[in-house]
Design an enzyme around this catalytic site. Structure first.
Site, mmCIF file in Angstrom:
data_model
loop_
_atom_site.group_PDB
_atom_site.id
_atom_site.type_symbol
_atom_site.label_atom_id
_atom_site.label_comp_id
_atom_site.label_asym_id
_atom_site.label_seq_id
_atom_site.Cartn_x
_atom_site.Cartn_y
_atom_site.Cartn_z
ATOM 1 N N ARG A 126 0.862 -1.108 -0.018
ATOM 2 C CA ARG A 126 -0.130 0.027 0.000
ATOM 3 C C ARG A 126 0.923 1.286 -0.213
ATOM 4 O O ARG A 126 1.822 1.390 0.938
ATOM 5 C CB ARG A 126 -0.870 -0.032 1.334
ATOM 6 C CG ARG A 126 -1.943 0.633 1.427
ATOM 7 C CD ARG A 126 -2.821 0.478 2.573
ATOM 8 N NE ARG A 126 -2.360 1.293 3.681
ATOM 9 C CZ ARG A 126 -3.237 2.008 4.545
ATOM 10 N NH1 ARG A 126 -4.437 1.806 4.217
ATOM 11 N NH2 ARG A 126 -2.882 2.742 5.458
ATOM 12 N N THR A 130 -0.633 7.704 -0.373
ATOM 13 C CA THR A 130 -2.203 7.476 -0.973
ATOM 14 C C THR A 130 -3.030 6.247 -0.736
ATOM 15 O O THR A 130 -4.085 6.340 -0.813
ATOM 16 C CB THR A 130 -2.222 7.372 -2.615
ATOM 17 O OG1 THR A 130 -1.622 6.177 -2.876
ATOM 18 C CG2 THR A 130 -1.090 8.599 -3.198
ATOM 19 N N ASP A 224 0.646 0.279 12.594
ATOM 20 C CA ASP A 224 1.121 -0.716 11.510
ATOM 21 C C ASP A 224 1.338 -2.067 11.748
ATOM 22 O O ASP A 224 2.398 -2.237 12.603
ATOM 23 C CB ASP A 224 2.368 0.189 10.730
ATOM 24 C CG ASP A 224 2.618 -0.426 9.630
ATOM 25 O OD1 ASP A 224 2.665 -1.568 9.370
ATOM 26 O OD2 ASP A 224 2.905 0.363 8.480
ATOM 27 N N ASP A 227 4.980 -3.596 10.548
ATOM 28 C CA ASP A 227 5.949 -2.716 11.332
ATOM 29 C C ASP A 227 6.390 -3.355 12.721
ATOM 30 O O ASP A 227 7.302 -3.621 13.233
ATOM 31 C CB ASP A 227 6.061 -1.267 11.323
ATOM 32 C CG ASP A 227 6.500 -0.803 9.892
ATOM 33 O OD1 ASP A 227 6.999 -1.327 9.196
ATOM 34 O OD2 ASP A 227 6.030 0.578 9.804
HETATM 35 C C1 PRP Z 1 -0.994 -3.351 5.155
HETATM 36 C C2 PRP Z 1 -1.629 -4.426 5.617
HETATM 37 C C3 PRP Z 1 -2.681 -4.932 4.516
HETATM 38 C C4 PRP Z 1 -3.115 -3.461 4.217
HETATM 39 C C5 PRP Z 1 -4.148 -2.895 4.495
HETATM 40 O O1 PRP Z 1 -0.109 -3.790 4.428
HETATM 41 O O2 PRP Z 1 -0.964 -5.623 5.982
HETATM 42 O O3 PRP Z 1 -2.054 -5.570 3.374
HETATM 43 O O4 PRP Z 1 -2.121 -2.581 4.586
HETATM 44 O O5 PRP Z 1 -4.624 -1.784 4.003
HETATM 45 P P1 PRP Z 1 -5.806 -1.696 2.621
HETATM 46 O O6 PRP Z 1 -6.998 -2.214 3.203
HETATM 47 O O7 PRP Z 1 -5.928 -0.271 2.718
HETATM 48 O O8 PRP Z 1 -5.136 -1.940 1.565
HETATM 49 P P2 PRP Z 1 1.144 -2.599 3.690
HETATM 50 O O9 PRP Z 1 1.087 -2.532 2.290
HETATM 51 O O10 PRP Z 1 1.137 -1.719 4.737
HETATM 52 O O11 PRP Z 1 2.495 -3.545 3.913
HETATM 53 P P3 PRP Z 1 3.244 -4.411 4.921
HETATM 54 O O12 PRP Z 1 2.396 -5.744 4.826
HETATM 55 O O13 PRP Z 1 4.592 -4.610 4.538
HETATM 56 O O14 PRP Z 1 3.054 -4.060 6.141
HETATM 57 N N1 URA Z 2 -2.276 -1.251 7.501
HETATM 58 C C1 URA Z 2 -1.807 -1.337 9.057
HETATM 59 O O1 URA Z 2 -1.121 -2.035 9.349
HETATM 60 N N2 URA Z 2 -2.531 -0.656 9.738
HETATM 61 C C2 URA Z 2 -3.878 0.100 9.494
HETATM 62 O O2 URA Z 2 -4.294 0.549 10.179
HETATM 63 C C3 URA Z 2 -3.918 0.196 8.160
HETATM 64 C C4 URA Z 2 -3.258 -0.650 6.904
#
Ligand code: PRP
Ligand code: URA
Length: 233
Positions: A126, A130, A224, A227
């Site tokens: 993501r 944005t 997050d 993270d």
């Molecule tokens: C996070 C999470 C989902 C997504 C959710 O991943 O694990 O995949 O955001 O958000 P959305 O419903 O608005 O798409 P991210 O892309 O931040 O990467 P990560 O898995 O490396 O934390």
């Molecule tokens: N991804 C996350 O890890 N946390 C949120 O709240 C939204 C997207």
């Protein structure tokens, strides 16, 4: 991540919600145990090792519930007492697909429940500004079209990432009603977006939170997830 402005919200940000999820959203019973586990991982003071330990406990509960929503067949066995027992057997052909990176945290919980389970991966990230998802990579079991898929991602925010992952599964021939999305924290916006696109999808989640903030983080949420779990804050 934790303590940075992007996902912080004051209590007044979290509108109280009277939202009732549709029937194909299965929310774990809000037992005191589950609420206590969620309280630990939601707490911004929780350090990484506790975050991982208690998230893993919740993930195990979610996977067990997710497995309730795959297909079963009637199965009769004879017990050691010589008596017939009419029960159920898994229909077979289950696989997991994790949305990387955070979804990988759920793979071990699935392996602990399903011996030798095949696990595919879809890398979707993501955009930090944005919140739009980009698909980078996917590697799935060859015969995935004939399997029931537990799609793994702990966070359902806008729904963009999960929507894209389901698009990939459907392109590979997986019927929509063979997909169970297993998730830790959902919100009404993400649920609506997913079910508008895929009305036969089932979602198993530990909780449905109130809303998204202006940065598209879930409120109250837990920050997050990736993270905090992988220690990249
Ligand atoms: C996070 C999470 C989902 C997504 C959710 O991943 O694990 O995949 O955001 O958000 P959305 O419903 O608005 O798409 P991210 O892309 O931040 O990467 P990560 O898995 O490396 O934390
Ligand atoms: N991804 C996350 O890890 N946390 C949120 O709240 C939204 C997207």
């Amino acid at each position: 991540m934790i303590g940075t402005s992007k996902e912080e919200g004051s209590a007044s940000d979290a509108k109280s919600s009277s939202y009732t999820p549709p029937p194909n959203v299965i929310v774990l019973p809000q037992t005191k145990e589950l609420v206590a586990l969620m309280t630990i991982i939601r707490d911004k003071e929780t350090g990484r090792s506790d975050f991982v330990f208690y998230s893993d406990r919740i993930i195990r509960l979610l996977v067990e519930e997710g497995l309730n929503h795959v297909a079963f067949v009637e199965k009769t066995v004879i017990t050691p007492t010589g008596v017939e027992y009419k029960g159920l057997g898994f229909q077979g052909g289950i696989c997991g697909v994790s949305i990387m990176r955070a979804g990988e945290s759920m793979e071990q919980g699935l392996r602990e429940c399903c011996k030798g389970v095949r696990i595919g991966k879809i890398l979707i990230q993501r955009d930090e500004e944005t919140a739009m998802p980009t698909l980078f990579y996917s590697k799935l079991p060859e015969d995935i079209a004939s399997r029931q898929v537990l799609l793994l991602d702990p966070m359902l925010a806008t729904g963009g990432s999960a929507h894209k992952a389901i698009e990939v599964l459907i392109e590979r021939g997986v019927p929509e009603d063979h997909i169970v999305f297993v998730n830790l924290v959902a919100c009404p916006e993400g649920i609506k977006y997913l079910l508008d696109g895929y009305p036969k999808l089932r979602i198993v989640t530990a909780c449905v939170d109130t809303c998204l903030n202006e940065k598209k983080y879930i409120l109250p949420g837990l920050g997050d997830f990736g993270d905090r779990y992988f220690g990249t804050a």
